[in-house]
Design a protein around this motif. Sequence first.
Motif, PDB file in Angstrom:
ATOM      1  N   GLU A 146       0.936  -1.207  -0.082  1.00  0.00           N
ATOM      2  CA  GLU A 146      -0.043  -0.203   0.175  1.00  0.00           C
ATOM      3  C   GLU A 146       1.093   1.258   0.021  1.00  0.00           C
ATOM      4  O   GLU A 146       0.514   2.211  -0.542  1.00  0.00           O
ATOM      5  N   VAL A 160      -0.922   1.958  -7.743  1.00  0.00           N
ATOM      6  CA  VAL A 160      -2.377   2.315  -7.764  1.00  0.00           C
ATOM      7  C   VAL A 160      -3.104   1.001  -8.523  1.00  0.00           C
ATOM      8  O   VAL A 160      -2.955   0.645  -9.625  1.00  0.00           O
ATOM      9  N   GLY A 161      -4.075   0.548  -7.484  1.00  0.00           N
ATOM     10  CA  GLY A 161      -4.769  -0.592  -7.814  1.00  0.00           C
ATOM     11  C   GLY A 161      -4.031  -2.032  -8.270  1.00  0.00           C
ATOM     12  O   GLY A 161      -2.815  -2.052  -8.016  1.00  0.00           O
ATOM     13  N   ALA A 162      -4.910  -2.875  -8.323  1.00  0.00           N
ATOM     14  CA  ALA A 162      -4.473  -4.219  -8.539  1.00  0.00           C
ATOM     15  C   ALA A 162      -3.769  -4.435  -9.986  1.00  0.00           C
ATOM     16  O   ALA A 162      -4.320  -3.885 -10.810  1.00  0.00           O
ATOM     17  N   SER A 163      -2.811  -5.432 -10.143  1.00  0.00           N
ATOM     18  CA  SER A 163      -2.342  -5.779 -11.527  1.00  0.00           C
ATOM     19  C   SER A 163      -3.173  -6.622 -12.192  1.00  0.00           C
ATOM     20  O   SER A 163      -3.504  -6.455 -13.350  1.00  0.00           O
ATOM     21  N   VAL A 164      -3.904  -7.481 -11.308  1.00  0.00           N
ATOM     22  CA  VAL A 164      -4.576  -8.712 -11.965  1.00  0.00           C
ATOM     23  C   VAL A 164      -5.454  -8.771 -10.876  1.00  0.00           C
ATOM     24  O   VAL A 164      -5.845  -8.880  -9.713  1.00  0.00           O
ATOM     25  N   VAL A 165      -6.695  -9.356 -11.515  1.00  0.00           N
ATOM     26  CA  VAL A 165      -8.198  -9.498 -10.693  1.00  0.00           C
ATOM     27  C   VAL A 165      -8.352 -11.106 -11.215  1.00  0.00           C
ATOM     28  O   VAL A 165      -8.460 -11.338 -12.272  1.00  0.00           O
ATOM     29  N   ARG A 168     -11.468 -13.469 -10.784  1.00  0.00           N
ATOM     30  CA  ARG A 168     -12.928 -13.833 -10.347  1.00  0.00           C
ATOM     31  C   ARG A 168     -12.938 -15.218 -10.238  1.00  0.00           C
ATOM     32  O   ARG A 168     -13.019 -15.923 -11.261  1.00  0.00           O
ATOM     33  N   ASP A 183       0.832 -16.429 -13.371  1.00  0.00           N
ATOM     34  CA  ASP A 183       0.582 -15.201 -13.784  1.00  0.00           C
ATOM     35  C   ASP A 183       2.040 -14.654 -14.112  1.00  0.00           C
ATOM     36  O   ASP A 183       2.252 -13.836 -14.779  1.00  0.00           O
ATOM     37  N   VAL A 184       2.877 -15.045 -13.181  1.00  0.00           N
ATOM     38  CA  VAL A 184       4.226 -14.626 -13.550  1.00  0.00           C
ATOM     39  C   VAL A 184       4.825 -15.182 -14.708  1.00  0.00           C
ATOM     40  O   VAL A 184       5.239 -14.436 -15.419  1.00  0.00           O
ATOM     41  N   ARG A 218     -13.499 -12.716  -5.338  1.00  0.00           N
ATOM     42  CA  ARG A 218     -12.679 -12.040  -6.225  1.00  0.00           C
ATOM     43  C   ARG A 218     -11.523 -11.831  -5.529  1.00  0.00           C
ATOM     44  O   ARG A 218     -11.508 -11.370  -4.131  1.00  0.00           O
ATOM     45  N   ASP A 252      -7.557  -9.344  -5.593  1.00  0.00           N
ATOM     46  CA  ASP A 252      -7.051  -8.428  -6.250  1.00  0.00           C
ATOM     47  C   ASP A 252      -5.378  -8.855  -6.078  1.00  0.00           C
ATOM     48  O   ASP A 252      -5.181  -8.782  -4.889  1.00  0.00           O
ATOM     49  N   TYR A 261       1.588  -7.536  -8.350  1.00  0.00           N
ATOM     50  CA  TYR A 261       2.947  -8.302  -8.557  1.00  0.00           C
ATOM     51  C   TYR A 261       3.825  -6.886  -8.750  1.00  0.00           C
ATOM     52  O   TYR A 261       3.670  -6.108  -9.290  1.00  0.00           O
ATOM     53  N   SER A 266     -11.275  -7.296  -2.072  1.00  0.00           N
ATOM     54  CA  SER A 266     -11.488  -5.925  -2.323  1.00  0.00           C
ATOM     55  C   SER A 266     -11.569  -5.138  -1.233  1.00  0.00           C
ATOM     56  O   SER A 266     -11.313  -3.826  -1.066  1.00  0.00           O
ATOM     57  N   THR A 309      -5.330 -10.648 -16.910  1.00  0.00           N
ATOM     58  CA  THR A 309      -5.279  -9.947 -15.772  1.00  0.00           C
ATOM     59  C   THR A 309      -6.771  -9.909 -15.191  1.00  0.00           C
ATOM     60  O   THR A 309      -7.102  -9.662 -13.913  1.00  0.00           O
ATOM     61  N   GLY A 310      -7.719 -10.461 -15.849  1.00  0.00           N
ATOM     62  CA  GLY A 310      -9.007 -10.527 -15.333  1.00  0.00           C
ATOM     63  C   GLY A 310      -9.830  -9.073 -15.470  1.00  0.00           C
ATOM     64  O   GLY A 310     -10.729  -9.062 -14.986  1.00  0.00           O
ATOM     65  N   LEU A 311      -8.866  -8.149 -15.569  1.00  0.00           N
ATOM     66  CA  LEU A 311      -9.357  -6.731 -15.597  1.00  0.00           C
ATOM     67  C   LEU A 311     -10.091  -6.181 -17.018  1.00  0.00           C
ATOM     68  O   LEU A 311      -9.242  -6.767 -17.950  1.00  0.00           O
ATOM     69  N   VAL A 353      -6.888   2.642 -13.974  1.00  0.00           N
ATOM     70  CA  VAL A 353      -5.505   2.754 -13.334  1.00  0.00           C
ATOM     71  C   VAL A 353      -4.561   3.868 -14.099  1.00  0.00           C
ATOM     72  O   VAL A 353      -3.854   4.559 -13.313  1.00  0.00           O
ATOM     73  N   ARG A 363     -13.025   1.114  -7.817  1.00  0.00           N
ATOM     74  CA  ARG A 363     -12.411   0.286  -6.815  1.00  0.00           C
ATOM     75  C   ARG A 363     -11.085   1.217  -6.308  1.00  0.00           C
ATOM     76  O   ARG A 363     -10.440   0.584  -5.360  1.00  0.00           O
ATOM     77  N   LEU A 364     -10.649   2.220  -7.072  1.00  0.00           N
ATOM     78  CA  LEU A 364      -9.335   2.578  -6.736  1.00  0.00           C
ATOM     79  C   LEU A 364      -9.526   3.574  -5.735  1.00  0.00           C
ATOM     80  O   LEU A 364     -10.578   3.965  -5.220  1.00  0.00           O
ATOM     81  N   VAL A 402       0.690  -6.873 -17.684  1.00  0.00           N
ATOM     82  CA  VAL A 402       0.356  -7.812 -16.612  1.00  0.00           C
ATOM     83  C   VAL A 402       0.651  -7.794 -15.224  1.00  0.00           C
ATOM     84  O   VAL A 402      -0.072  -7.925 -14.534  1.00  0.00           O
ATOM     85  N   HIS A 403       1.914  -7.190 -15.075  1.00  0.00           N
ATOM     86  CA  HIS A 403       2.367  -7.068 -13.698  1.00  0.00           C
ATOM     87  C   HIS A 403       2.427  -5.533 -13.278  1.00  0.00           C
ATOM     88  O   HIS A 403       2.946  -5.258 -12.339  1.00  0.00           O
ATOM     89  N   GLY A 404       1.662  -4.700 -14.218  1.00  0.00           N
ATOM     90  CA  GLY A 404       1.284  -3.425 -13.740  1.00  0.00           C
ATOM     91  C   GLY A 404       2.462  -2.421 -13.675  1.00  0.00           C
ATOM     92  O   GLY A 404       2.379  -1.318 -13.218  1.00  0.00           O
TER      93      GLY A 404
END
Lengths: 450, 317, 449
Positions: free
Chosen positions: B199, B204-209, B211, B259-260, B283, B285, B288, B303, C178-180, C188, C255-256, C307-309
Amino acid sequence: MTDRYTHLVNTGFTATLAKRLGLPQPAILRRFSAGDPLVPGPVLVLGPDTHDGSDSDAVAQHLLGLDLDVHRSPSTGTARWGAVVLVLTEIERVEDLSEHVLAAGSVLKQTARGARVVTLVREPQPDDAPALAAARQAVDGFTRSLAKELRGGATANGLVLAGGAAAGGEGVLAPLRWFLSARSAFVDGQLLTVGPADVPAQDDARPLEGRVAVVTGAARGIGAAIARTLARDGAAVVCVDVPAAGEHLAKVANEVRGTALQLDITADDAGERIVAHARARHGRLDVVVHNAGITRDKLLANMDAARWDSVLAVNTAAQLRINDVLLASDLFRDAPRIVSLASTSGIAGNRGQTNYGASKAGVIGMVRATSPLLADVGGTANAVAPGFIETEMTARIPFATREVARRLNSLQQGGQPVDVAEAVAFLGSPGAGAVSGQVLRVCGQNLVGA
Amino acid sequence: MTVLPPSRTVTGPPPGTRVETLPSVPGLGGLYVRGAAGSAAAQIPGRTTATTLPAVAHRVEGVRVDPGHLTSYQHLLGETGSDALPSGFCHVLAFPVATAVMVRTDFPLPLLGMVHVANAASVLRPVHLGDALDVTAWTQDLRAHRRGTQLDVCAEIAVDGEVAWRGISTYLAKGVHLVGGAESSDAESSVTADASDQESSGEVGASVVWRLSADVGRAYGAVSGDRNPIHMSALSAKAFGFPRAIAHGMYTAARALADVGARRGPTYDWTVEFAKPVLLPGRVDVTYTTGADGAWTYAGRSSSGRPHLAGTVIPNA
Amino acid sequence: MTTSPTPSSPREAYVLGGNRIPFGKVGGAYARSSNQDMLTAALDGLVARYGLQGERLGEIVGGAVLKHSKDFNLVRESALGTALDPRTPAFDLQQACATGLEAVITVSNKIRLGQIESAIAGGVDSTSDAPVAVSPGLRRALLTAARARDLPTRLKAFAKVRPADLAPDAPRTDEPRTGLSMGEHQAVTTARWGITREAQDEIALRSHHNLAASYERGFQDDLVTPYRGLVRDQILRPDTSAEKLGKLSPVFGKRLDHMPTMTAGNSTPLSDGASAVLLGSADWAAARNLPLLARVVDAETAAVDFVHGHEGLLMAPVHAVARLLTRQGLTLGDLDLVEIHEAFASVVLTTQAAWADDDYCRTELGLPGALGTIDPAKVNVNGSSLAAGHPFAATGGRIVAQTAKQLAELQAASPAAGPFRALVSICAAGGLGVAAILESVPTTEGDPR
């Protein structure tokens, strides 16, 4: 858009029934089909033949040259007559008519379906002797009346030779061939004035070969038929219509192997864009057909400015503005042709169409005045006035009204879009170079406004 | 300076471990029945239980991977369809052998109710479809924990006599206090610390979600054989005190590994520490981050920011 | 400017014209139209505009992002339905939202190499008629049953099908890794670059006004052919205003931690439509009296690790353009028109913000400093995807055709100046970005054509 009635009274049991009931029996008209002969039987050429090189002889020689079976007097052959040509250019008194018209009358019961009667006469002049003028004018009334008498899809039309036009010249012969042909199927009882302009001989199979034509309102109906007919006659066609009609326009353009130009003809630069397109894509511009038009019917008592103004703007003002550009363009110099769509409403008037009638009458005035402006470059400007034509628009007329409108002409049926297109193509062809400032009605000799 | 995971520091079973070779990989269904029975027996009041781990390793030799099984696993986890076995798949292969150790009557802890708190695994040499795999599993390092007793369940996969993969699974038997001594560190707290580091990094935000659908537990159960009722359905999970079914921890860790992706290289270390279970459907978040040394850290949270898991994927250059 | 192929230097490829159908909104005018229907209509309109009936073109290249498996040969099948010579070859290509532009680049390169003389680059997408697949369970059962030789085996195949397997698998536009959704990704990026709601709404407003104005002045008359009764783009709102846009609720980035700024008004909705661009060599065009609207100068494709932001999903064009300009020895100041595909209004802004950021350009683009800024009056001058809609694969063709025409207009207005230069930048799913440079063709003296 099919006239089922005409089909029924011409086939099988329903045909017999119609005959018994005394119903009108409109014929299936003889229309153009590549390879068909010019006329459906022998041709009888009548008229004074008092000296070598008479007009009737010149016409007969020309028709013989087309491999037609030409006769100079009625005989009792087995074949039904395909056409009667009355060359009355050399008559001087009404008494001279009798011999020739009665000879023509003697064969009328042995004519083929879709036969043609064409009269040729000289235009009465103000300084003609009264007897000469009477004789010449008489042919007008004769032709129109005969047209109403003919049946089986036969028509009678006349050519009025003006300004010393030679009966044996292509300027007269090309219109004569067109009247004889299937292409004039729905033109009946009309007299077309032919001037003395020098016209080169044309190949009727592809009269527009190498020519570039623009057709406005080409996406549907009569405009699409015009594009098809011009393309059939050899022209490269620029199909113009408003952007909103683009989908249909593209189909028509692809069908005729032309180009589509989406354009609102009321735009200020419409003329420039048409010329620019023709120049860039085709390198020339020979025929412009002002077909695009709209109706906004309303009794004058209820007319609003929008209805009045839009009809005049599209049907008349836009044509005038585009013509100004054409007349000023170096591209429009090689025997150019302007053909405008008028309407019988512009001639005879129509209730609820003060705006439309005015706009179409305006068009007639326009072509008349434009004609001399093009004379120097061998150009012409003419109008075609369709009567009742079977289109998507007329298909929306209530049945009973439509049925009446359809039958109120000598051919007892509505015309097809192609009939209008044939007239346009003729006026756009090099062979029609001696026809200018005219209004050619395609109405089957409509009873009103004749 | 990266601290080596236990899967790199452990070197085979402790001295004195007896190796029992099984004829084939045992079926997990049967093991669960035995495990449940053992768990029940362990809960009988006054029953004397062992306080040491059995000094036995189970071993199955010449295991062959079924291509369809591998493909199902790869599709479910989002791995590429490579012939190289993902580390998580090696874990799945070794799991029944390890479970066989844990359902032994001389194993001191109840199988059901044990919580998987952390996992470390190392691909030391690439393992491929078609390799004959010798799978060995044992338990070690029984130790006291604030909330009960912890131990490591270890497994190795050897190819041609050489160890190619090693996994160390740390389990906690909650409320079971068998041994005294210094309490080990709490995995959950380290996950939480990791998450708060994230944090503050300004990301900002997650890289991957992810579900996760309600049937993810059943789907992973099918490829892993781990059909623990807490993963199978809301109903069966309720019987064990969960409001809904929960995702397999190793499913979430294996998703992170997938994911990596290709950048973990052919040989790598992979660690995870589990915090709050992921309720299904749900879900996650996931963030990485990568360091200059090419090591990846990941953290998955709800979330609302509650930590689910955190770990590392470290390529062995 | 006639060029002929020489062994040492490839010749030029030109944009000669374009056509598209108006873009419909999802479930709108083209709800029942297939990709093949729409692409055929776009191709036929092009053929009609340029009189290409019966013409055997070098190649037609295009594609769709959302494609039914039966459409494996979509472009060829569409070509067969047109008035073109049926001997015109075709192939499908797909690069997400950059499909159309990539098709232009591909055929341009073939023309430059002398492999073909003429081509159409196209693209189509339908979100209304998107392919819906069966679940993996049902698919396996169906395939097993199809292979089975007898009824019992066939029935057995279905025994394994669970009720849940009967639910269809709708296509997902989320990033697979990423599911986004794209919007969540861009939210973002938008937050990262500190782009405001007001700035985004301003971009959207200008897009609608610019596109509406282009229709009004007849600019689109020879770029768009109506289809299925649709005459203009269905989502175009000529009367939209800052107030109307300002009232919309955010849909992405909720969600941000940051205040969400991306609304339905400043994000491009799902759309249906098709486009086609006619390209050719100078000789081929001259032989058919076709105008050379613009030369295809160069192109560059980039991809980012989203992918990894590390980088935003839609930031790849930032990289592509930097490399393209460097290779061409150009700066942003050398451009007369800039087309940045409006996947979202914020893409236009984050792209430009990145180019203007000295530190970013140094560390991420490897440039000596900031790439620079662009006069907003040069950006998306005839509107873009926010107003027209964005049928994924059709967008590239729309942009290339209208940009080439705009370049030709600039050139015609200033015959002595030029060539005028345009940059086209399109972001795409998968962290892809494609950029191309087009240039107007100065008219040579004594050739008014």
